[in-house]
Design a protein around this motif. Structure first.
Motif, PDB file in Angstrom:
ATOM      1  N   CYS A  28     -10.001  35.022 -36.617  1.00 11.09           N
ATOM      2  CA  CYS A  28      -9.688  34.941 -35.186  1.00 11.09           C
ATOM      3  C   CYS A  28      -9.025  36.225 -34.745  1.00 11.09           C
ATOM      4  O   CYS A  28      -8.378  36.913 -35.549  1.00 11.09           O
ATOM      5  N   TYR A  51       0.718  27.829 -32.981  1.00  9.18           N
ATOM      6  CA  TYR A  51       0.452  26.488 -33.504  1.00  9.18           C
ATOM      7  C   TYR A  51      -0.698  26.479 -34.501  1.00  9.18           C
ATOM      8  O   TYR A  51      -1.075  25.437 -35.016  1.00  9.18           O
ATOM      9  N   THR A 105     -17.691  26.471 -33.238  1.00 16.50           N
ATOM     10  CA  THR A 105     -16.272  26.748 -33.126  1.00 16.50           C
ATOM     11  C   THR A 105     -15.844  27.656 -34.274  1.00 16.50           C
ATOM     12  O   THR A 105     -16.659  28.287 -34.926  1.00 16.50           O
ATOM     13  N   GLY A 106     -14.550  27.726 -34.520  1.00 20.70           N
ATOM     14  CA  GLY A 106     -14.064  28.555 -35.622  1.00 20.70           C
ATOM     15  C   GLY A 106     -12.614  28.236 -35.916  1.00 20.70           C
ATOM     16  O   GLY A 106     -12.162  27.126 -35.604  1.00 20.70           O
ATOM     17  N   GLY A 107     -11.853  29.196 -36.369  1.00 25.09           N
ATOM     18  CA  GLY A 107     -11.818  30.627 -36.097  1.00 25.09           C
ATOM     19  C   GLY A 107     -12.323  30.910 -34.676  1.00 25.09           C
ATOM     20  O   GLY A 107     -12.336  30.031 -33.849  1.00 25.09           O
ATOM     21  N   GLU A 108     -12.728  32.149 -34.470  1.00 30.37           N
ATOM     22  CA  GLU A 108     -13.263  32.485 -33.143  1.00 30.37           C
ATOM     23  C   GLU A 108     -14.775  32.717 -33.255  1.00 30.37           C
ATOM     24  O   GLU A 108     -15.204  33.742 -33.802  1.00 30.37           O
ATOM     25  N   PRO A 109     -15.580  31.788 -32.739  1.00 28.92           N
ATOM     26  CA  PRO A 109     -17.027  31.877 -32.936  1.00 28.92           C
ATOM     27  C   PRO A 109     -17.673  33.101 -32.289  1.00 28.92           C
ATOM     28  O   PRO A 109     -18.734  33.548 -32.738  1.00 28.92           O
ATOM     29  N   THR A 167     -16.568  26.214 -28.474  1.00 26.75           N
ATOM     30  CA  THR A 167     -15.123  26.269 -28.237  1.00 26.75           C
ATOM     31  C   THR A 167     -14.667  27.675 -28.594  1.00 26.75           C
ATOM     32  O   THR A 167     -14.898  28.135 -29.720  1.00 26.75           O
ATOM     33  N   THR A 168     -14.045  28.356 -27.640  1.00 28.18           N
ATOM     34  CA  THR A 168     -13.749  29.774 -27.808  1.00 28.18           C
ATOM     35  C   THR A 168     -12.433  30.127 -27.131  1.00 28.18           C
ATOM     36  O   THR A 168     -12.002  29.431 -26.209  1.00 28.18           O
ATOM     37  N   SER A 180      -9.995  28.080 -24.540  1.00 25.30           N
ATOM     38  CA  SER A 180      -8.582  27.772 -24.759  1.00 25.30           C
ATOM     39  C   SER A 180      -7.721  28.693 -23.908  1.00 25.30           C
ATOM     40  O   SER A 180      -7.902  29.911 -23.911  1.00 25.30           O
ATOM     41  N   VAL A 206      -2.658  23.788 -25.224  1.00 22.28           N
ATOM     42  CA  VAL A 206      -1.657  23.150 -26.099  1.00 22.28           C
ATOM     43  C   VAL A 206      -0.301  23.601 -25.567  1.00 22.28           C
ATOM     44  O   VAL A 206      -0.069  24.801 -25.386  1.00 22.28           O
ATOM     45  N   GLU A 226      -2.297  17.450 -27.545  1.00 21.56           N
ATOM     46  CA  GLU A 226      -1.025  17.395 -28.282  1.00 21.56           C
ATOM     47  C   GLU A 226      -1.118  18.276 -29.522  1.00 21.56           C
ATOM     48  O   GLU A 226      -2.145  18.271 -30.209  1.00 21.56           O
ATOM     49  N   GLN A 227      -0.032  18.978 -29.780  1.00 21.32           N
ATOM     50  CA  GLN A 227      -0.013  19.847 -30.955  1.00 21.32           C
ATOM     51  C   GLN A 227      -0.077  19.003 -32.234  1.00 21.32           C
ATOM     52  O   GLN A 227       0.690  18.056 -32.389  1.00 21.32           O
ATOM     53  N   LEU A 233      -1.499  21.078 -38.072  1.00 20.99           N
ATOM     54  CA  LEU A 233      -2.639  21.763 -38.689  1.00 20.99           C
ATOM     55  C   LEU A 233      -2.414  23.272 -38.761  1.00 20.99           C
ATOM     56  O   LEU A 233      -3.358  24.037 -38.963  1.00 20.99           O
ATOM     57  N   ASP A 234      -1.156  23.703 -38.566  1.00 16.34           N
ATOM     58  CA  ASP A 234      -0.880  25.134 -38.613  1.00 16.34           C
ATOM     59  C   ASP A 234      -0.701  25.581 -40.056  1.00 16.34           C
ATOM     60  O   ASP A 234      -0.188  24.834 -40.896  1.00 16.34           O
TER      61      ASP A 234
HETATM   62  N1  SAM Z   1     -10.836  30.172 -31.389  1.00 17.66           N
HETATM   63  C1  SAM Z   1     -11.408  29.117 -30.616  1.00 17.66           C
HETATM   64  C2  SAM Z   1     -10.456  28.668 -29.528  1.00 17.66           C
HETATM   65  O1  SAM Z   1      -9.396  29.272 -29.385  1.00 17.66           O
HETATM   66  O2  SAM Z   1     -10.785  27.742 -28.821  1.00 17.66           O
HETATM   67  C3  SAM Z   1     -11.909  27.943 -31.416  1.00 17.66           C
HETATM   68  C4  SAM Z   1     -11.094  27.433 -32.549  1.00 17.66           C
HETATM   69  S1  SAM Z   1      -9.543  26.721 -32.107  1.00 17.66           S
HETATM   70  C5  SAM Z   1      -8.999  26.196 -33.692  1.00 17.66           C
HETATM   71  C6  SAM Z   1     -10.049  25.248 -31.285  1.00 17.66           C
HETATM   72  C7  SAM Z   1      -8.995  24.537 -30.495  1.00 17.66           C
HETATM   73  O3  SAM Z   1      -8.038  24.020 -31.381  1.00 17.66           O
HETATM   74  C8  SAM Z   1      -8.263  25.401 -29.502  1.00 17.66           C
HETATM   75  O4  SAM Z   1      -8.329  24.814 -28.232  1.00 17.66           O
HETATM   76  C9  SAM Z   1      -6.843  25.402 -30.004  1.00 17.66           C
HETATM   77  O5  SAM Z   1      -5.914  25.434 -28.967  1.00 17.66           O
HETATM   78  C10 SAM Z   1      -6.787  24.092 -30.753  1.00 17.66           C
HETATM   79  N2  SAM Z   1      -5.750  24.064 -31.788  1.00 17.66           N
HETATM   80  C11 SAM Z   1      -5.530  24.941 -32.782  1.00 17.66           C
HETATM   81  N3  SAM Z   1      -4.486  24.562 -33.542  1.00 17.66           N
HETATM   82  C12 SAM Z   1      -4.034  23.408 -33.006  1.00 17.66           C
HETATM   83  C13 SAM Z   1      -2.976  22.499 -33.323  1.00 17.66           C
HETATM   84  N4  SAM Z   1      -2.168  22.728 -34.340  1.00 17.66           N
HETATM   85  N5  SAM Z   1      -2.820  21.404 -32.557  1.00 17.66           N
HETATM   86  C14 SAM Z   1      -3.641  21.169 -31.504  1.00 17.66           C
HETATM   87  N6  SAM Z   1      -4.652  21.979 -31.156  1.00 17.66           N
HETATM   88  C15 SAM Z   1      -4.846  23.084 -31.881  1.00 17.66           C
END
Ligand code: SAM
Length: 329
Positions: free
Chosen positions: A21, A27, A67-71, A96-97, A120, A161, A189-190, A193-194
């Motif tokens: 990414c 988060y 999705t990804g990471g950043e697709p 999802t980007t 996002s 988030v 909601e957070q 998964l960090d």
């Molecule tokens: N890079 C892309 C993006 O930013 O959308 C796609 C991957 S990202 C992991 C997909 C979504 O997961 C994003 O909307 C991001 O805000 C959300 N996300 C990532 N970590 C999260 C967490 N710990 N809790 C909730 N949402 C989370």
């Protein structure tokens, strides 16, 4: 069909195209980034397309979300989208980007067959963006959103988030921004998964709090629950509609009972849940010459083992070893 032992049917495939990414959202991952998956472990574009085809033609997948990471960092994205769009029955195809690069790519992706995007966006304040994502890229995200809208990748959905003490004052400005432009906003909601394992339940901005914050400035009424279906977002009409806002209470209002999702990681593992601690390795099978029948059987078995719920509230809950960026959100 991909059916689990509770009778849920997986029809929505989330395909992670890379674990890399260009943002470092707090988060999700630490400011210094992570050890990325080695290139040879990543599925090639051909391997991804083969598995997506199998999912669509043989296993009942009707929606494919990249999705990804950043697709958008995956160079072959337009070709992968085009190959998915050529499948019959044609699946719904979304992305999802974080929106960085979308200003340049939205038209190309729409032409390739992408139907819509989720972008996002956690803040409209440049300084807060830098604090949250450790990169000064807010302008690129906003330009990406506008380009997606112009390219017809609609409805443009926005994911946000909220983090306590960082951007929890942004619920109302974000909704106003989205309403003015016709984007559909969803607060998530957070979740734990960090990569840093820094999530604390007591710090989480809950769905109840988010709805309360919005109700101070907008009239929210429950949308027809039928409109929600198996979607994770609880939907509200804003000021009588037709505009809507969604709240995804993944932790406090889980929706596992209607889950229809299954995930393919960038290194070819099937995950039947974001919070699964087990995966099913399709990459090794694929590279050892497995037939479509064999791959379909492994995939079906992986979904059959899906648990009833994510278990965040169970006393023995363990955060999955993979962070969100390596699973595919
Ligand atoms: N890079 C892309 C993006 O930013 O959308 C796609 C991957 S990202 C992991 C997909 C979504 O997961 C994003 O909307 C991001 O805000 C959300 N996300 C990532 N970590 C999260 C967490 N710990 N809790 C909730 N949402 C989370």
């Amino acid at each position: 069909m991909l059916v689990d032992s509770f009778g849920r049917v997986a029809t929505d495939l989330r395909v992670s195209l890379t674990d890399r990414c260009n943002l470092r959202c707090t988060y999700c991952m630490p400011p210094e980034g992570l050890d990325w998956l080695p290139k040879p472990d990543l599925l090639t574009a051909e391997e991804i397309v083969r598995l997506v085809r199998l999912g669509v033609e043989r296993l009942g997948i009707t929606e494919v979300r990249f999705t990804g990471g950043e697709p958008l960092l995956r160079r072959e994205l337009p070709q992968i989208v085009a190959a998915a769009a050529a499948l019959r029955p044609r699946p719904q195809i979304s992305l999802t980007t974080n929106g960085i690069g979308l200003a340049r790519l939205a038209g190309v992706l729409a032409e390739a067959g992408l139907d819509r995007v989720n972008v996002s966006l956690d803040t409209l304040d440049r300084e807060v963006f830098v604090r949250l994502a450790h990169r000064d890229r807010l302008r690129d995200v906003l330009d990406g959103l506008a380009a997606a809208d112009e390219a017809g990748l609609t409805p443009v959905k926005v994911n946000a988030v909220l983090m306590r003490g960082i951007n929890d004052a942004e619920a109302v400005p974000l909704l106003s921004y989205c309403l003015e432009r016709g984007y559909e906003l969803r607060f998530i909601e957070q979740m734990p998964l960090d990569a840093q394992h820094g999530w604390r339940r007591e710090d989480m901005v809950t769905a109840d709090e988010i709805i309360g914050l919005l109700k101070d400035s907008f009239d929210l009424t429950d949308d027809d629950p039928a409109a929600r279906g198996s979607a994770p977002a609880e939907l509200f009409l804003v000021n009588g509609g037709p505009a809507r806002v969604g709240v995804i209470g993944s932790v406090t209002r889980p929706f596992c009972g209607t889950c229809d999702r299954v995930r393919l990681t960038a290194d070819g593992q099937i995950r039947n849940c974001l919070f699964a601690t087990e995966e099913s390795d399709l990459r090794t099978a694929l590279r050892s010459g497995a037939s479509d029948d064999d791959l379909a059987e492994r995939w079906t078995a992986a979904v059959a083992r899906k648990k009833a719920g994510h278990g965040i509230d169970d006393p023995g809950f363990l955060q999955p070893a993979r962070p969100m960026s390596a699973i595919g959100g």
